[in-house]
Design a protein around this motif. Structure first.
Motif, PDB file in Angstrom:
ATOM      1  N   LEU A  13       0.823  -1.204   0.000  1.00  0.00           N
ATOM      2  CA  LEU A  13       0.000   0.000   0.000  1.00  0.00           C
ATOM      3  C   LEU A  13       0.860   1.259   0.000  1.00  0.00           C
ATOM      4  O   LEU A  13       0.515   2.255  -0.656  1.00  0.00           O
ATOM      5  N   THR A  14       1.968   1.212   0.711  1.00  0.00           N
ATOM      6  CA  THR A  14       2.898   2.340   0.695  1.00  0.00           C
ATOM      7  C   THR A  14       3.471   2.527  -0.706  1.00  0.00           C
ATOM      8  O   THR A  14       3.549   3.651  -1.215  1.00  0.00           O
ATOM      9  N   THR A  15       3.876   1.430  -1.333  1.00  0.00           N
ATOM     10  CA  THR A  15       4.398   1.489  -2.698  1.00  0.00           C
ATOM     11  C   THR A  15       3.359   2.084  -3.636  1.00  0.00           C
ATOM     12  O   THR A  15       3.667   2.981  -4.433  1.00  0.00           O
ATOM     13  N   LEU A  16       2.139   1.612  -3.552  1.00  0.00           N
ATOM     14  CA  LEU A  16       1.068   2.109  -4.413  1.00  0.00           C
ATOM     15  C   LEU A  16       0.825   3.597  -4.172  1.00  0.00           C
ATOM     16  O   LEU A  16       0.668   4.370  -5.119  1.00  0.00           O
ATOM     17  N   GLY A  17       0.792   4.005  -2.918  1.00  0.00           N
ATOM     18  CA  GLY A  17       0.588   5.418  -2.601  1.00  0.00           C
ATOM     19  C   GLY A  17       1.701   6.301  -3.140  1.00  0.00           C
ATOM     20  O   GLY A  17       1.444   7.378  -3.687  1.00  0.00           O
ATOM     21  N   LEU A  18       2.941   5.837  -3.001  1.00  0.00           N
ATOM     22  CA  LEU A  18       4.071   6.614  -3.514  1.00  0.00           C
ATOM     23  C   LEU A  18       4.057   6.683  -5.038  1.00  0.00           C
ATOM     24  O   LEU A  18       4.421   7.717  -5.628  1.00  0.00           O
ATOM     25  N   VAL A  19       3.636   5.621  -5.691  1.00  0.00           N
ATOM     26  CA  VAL A  19       3.529   5.636  -7.155  1.00  0.00           C
ATOM     27  C   VAL A  19       2.459   6.626  -7.596  1.00  0.00           C
ATOM     28  O   VAL A  19       2.662   7.381  -8.561  1.00  0.00           O
ATOM     29  N   VAL A  20       1.348   6.663  -6.902  1.00  0.00           N
ATOM     30  CA  VAL A  20       0.284   7.608  -7.249  1.00  0.00           C
ATOM     31  C   VAL A  20       0.769   9.046  -7.070  1.00  0.00           C
ATOM     32  O   VAL A  20       0.570   9.899  -7.943  1.00  0.00           O
ATOM     33  N   ILE A  21       1.425   9.328  -5.952  1.00  0.00           N
ATOM     34  CA  ILE A  21       1.950  10.673  -5.701  1.00  0.00           C
ATOM     35  C   ILE A  21       3.015  11.038  -6.740  1.00  0.00           C
ATOM     36  O   ILE A  21       3.007  12.145  -7.292  1.00  0.00           O
ATOM     37  N   GLY A  22       3.925  10.123  -7.003  1.00  0.00           N
ATOM     38  CA  GLY A  22       4.964  10.384  -7.996  1.00  0.00           C
ATOM     39  C   GLY A  22       4.399  10.588  -9.388  1.00  0.00           C
ATOM     40  O   GLY A  22       4.869  11.455 -10.143  1.00  0.00           O
ATOM     41  N   SER A  23       3.382   9.828  -9.736  1.00  0.00           N
ATOM     42  CA  SER A  23       2.752   9.984 -11.047  1.00  0.00           C
ATOM     43  C   SER A  23       2.038  11.322 -11.159  1.00  0.00           C
ATOM     44  O   SER A  23       2.081  11.975 -12.205  1.00  0.00           O
ATOM     45  N   LEU A  24       1.392  11.727 -10.084  1.00  0.00           N
ATOM     46  CA  LEU A  24       0.725  13.029 -10.087  1.00  0.00           C
ATOM     47  C   LEU A  24       1.748  14.160 -10.248  1.00  0.00           C
ATOM     48  O   LEU A  24       1.545  15.076 -11.048  1.00  0.00           O
ATOM     49  N   LEU A  25       2.852  14.082  -9.508  1.00  0.00           N
ATOM     50  CA  LEU A  25       3.895  15.104  -9.630  1.00  0.00           C
ATOM     51  C   LEU A  25       4.514  15.110 -11.030  1.00  0.00           C
ATOM     52  O   LEU A  25       4.794  16.179 -11.583  1.00  0.00           O
ATOM     53  N   THR A  26       4.706  13.943 -11.599  1.00  0.00           N
ATOM     54  CA  THR A  26       5.260  13.856 -12.953  1.00  0.00           C
ATOM     55  C   THR A  26       4.297  14.449 -13.974  1.00  0.00           C
ATOM     56  O   THR A  26       4.720  15.155 -14.895  1.00  0.00           O
ATOM     57  N   SER A  27       3.012  14.183 -13.813  1.00  0.00           N
ATOM     58  CA  SER A  27       2.046  14.745 -14.762  1.00  0.00           C
ATOM     59  C   SER A  27       1.978  16.263 -14.639  1.00  0.00           C
ATOM     60  O   SER A  27       1.846  16.963 -15.648  1.00  0.00           O
ATOM     61  N   LEU A  28       2.089  16.790 -13.414  1.00  0.00           N
ATOM     62  CA  LEU A  28       2.122  18.244 -13.244  1.00  0.00           C
ATOM     63  C   LEU A  28       3.382  18.834 -13.870  1.00  0.00           C
ATOM     64  O   LEU A  28       3.338  19.887 -14.509  1.00  0.00           O
ATOM     65  N   LEU A  29       4.501  18.155 -13.674  1.00  0.00           N
ATOM     66  CA  LEU A  29       5.755  18.605 -14.270  1.00  0.00           C
ATOM     67  C   LEU A  29       5.682  18.579 -15.794  1.00  0.00           C
ATOM     68  O   LEU A  29       6.134  19.505 -16.465  1.00  0.00           O
ATOM     69  N   LEU A  30       5.079  17.547 -16.325  1.00  0.00           N
ATOM     70  CA  LEU A  30       4.919  17.428 -17.777  1.00  0.00           C
ATOM     71  C   LEU A  30       4.018  18.528 -18.330  1.00  0.00           C
ATOM     72  O   LEU A  30       4.285  19.080 -19.395  1.00  0.00           O
ATOM     73  N   HIS A  31       2.984  18.844 -17.576  1.00  0.00           N
ATOM     74  CA  HIS A  31       2.033  19.851 -18.047  1.00  0.00           C
ATOM     75  C   HIS A  31       2.583  21.278 -17.945  1.00  0.00           C
ATOM     76  O   HIS A  31       2.390  22.085 -18.855  1.00  0.00           O
ATOM     77  N   PHE A  32       3.241  21.587 -16.831  1.00  0.00           N
ATOM     78  CA  PHE A  32       3.650  22.964 -16.572  1.00  0.00           C
ATOM     79  C   PHE A  32       5.100  23.279 -16.933  1.00  0.00           C
ATOM     80  O   PHE A  32       5.594  24.351 -16.608  1.00  0.00           O
ATOM     81  N   SER A  33       5.790  22.376 -17.569  1.00  0.00           N
ATOM     82  CA  SER A  33       7.178  22.637 -17.953  1.00  0.00           C
ATOM     83  C   SER A  33       7.371  22.295 -19.429  1.00  0.00           C
ATOM     84  O   SER A  33       6.450  21.854 -20.102  1.00  0.00           O
ATOM     85  N   GLN A  34       8.572  22.471 -19.866  1.00  0.00           N
ATOM     86  CA  GLN A  34       8.918  22.171 -21.255  1.00  0.00           C
ATOM     87  C   GLN A  34       9.417  20.731 -21.414  1.00  0.00           C
ATOM     88  O   GLN A  34       9.979  20.389 -22.454  1.00  0.00           O
ATOM     89  N   MET A  35       9.205  19.921 -20.398  1.00  0.00           N
ATOM     90  CA  MET A  35       9.664  18.534 -20.433  1.00  0.00           C
ATOM     91  C   MET A  35       8.975  17.772 -21.561  1.00  0.00           C
ATOM     92  O   MET A  35       7.765  17.897 -21.765  1.00  0.00           O
ATOM     93  N   SER A  36       9.760  17.001 -22.278  1.00  0.00           N
ATOM     94  CA  SER A  36       9.238  16.233 -23.394  1.00  0.00           C
ATOM     95  C   SER A  36       8.628  14.920 -22.905  1.00  0.00           C
ATOM     96  O   SER A  36       9.054  14.356 -21.897  1.00  0.00           O
ATOM     97  N   GLU A  37       7.639  14.435 -23.629  1.00  0.00           N
ATOM     98  CA  GLU A  37       7.033  13.152 -23.284  1.00  0.00           C
ATOM     99  C   GLU A  37       7.984  11.990 -23.537  1.00  0.00           C
ATOM    100  O   GLU A  37       7.742  10.882 -23.062  1.00  0.00           O
ATOM    101  N   LEU A  38       9.052  12.230 -24.264  1.00  0.00           N
ATOM    102  CA  LEU A  38      10.033  11.178 -24.515  1.00  0.00           C
ATOM    103  C   LEU A  38      10.775  10.782 -23.242  1.00  0.00           C
ATOM    104  O   LEU A  38      11.318   9.680 -23.146  1.00  0.00           O
TER     105      LEU A  38
END
Length: 124
Positions: A13-38
């Protein structure tokens, strides 16, 4: 992060929670920065690996002994959860690479479990 009597369930459950948080942060970073989807696969592997390591660490620490066992089974439990989601929700067919993910999840979780047991015993 998670409260349970079983170290394996707590770690998964800790692993799953951290993956969800990390995925959310990555999606925000992808949306609000110039980071490429590659670069997204690198973030995905890093988030999963670090989350498995931390989940295995917590499972090993809660177990108090046999860190490789509790951490490894935490990795297997997380693998089963991800596999079931992929298979049932997205109709992803099982492939040989799935077995590689299982082995890596077990090894990374087991390493985290070993660290959890050894570091918790050295602080006592």
């Amino acid at each position: 992060m998670a409260s349970s009597s079983s170290p394996i369930i707590t770690g998964a459950l800790t692993t799953l929670g951290l993956v969800v948080i990390g995925s959310l942060l990555t999606s925000l970073l992808l949306h609000f920065s110039q980071m490429s989807e590659l670069t997204l696969p690198y973030f995905t592997y890093s988030i999963n690996g670090l989350s498995l390591l931390i989940g295995g660490y917590i499972a090993g620490r809660r177990g108090g002994q046999k860190g490789w066992y509790f951490g490894g089974l935490t990795g297997v439990a997380y693998f089963i959860l991800v596999f079931l989601i992929g298979f049932l929700a997205f109709d992803v067919a099982p492939q040989l690479s799935v077995l590689l993910f299982l082995v890596i999840a077990f090894v990374v979780g087991a390493l985290g479990g070993v660290l959890g047991v050894n570091l918790s015993q050295s602080t006592k």
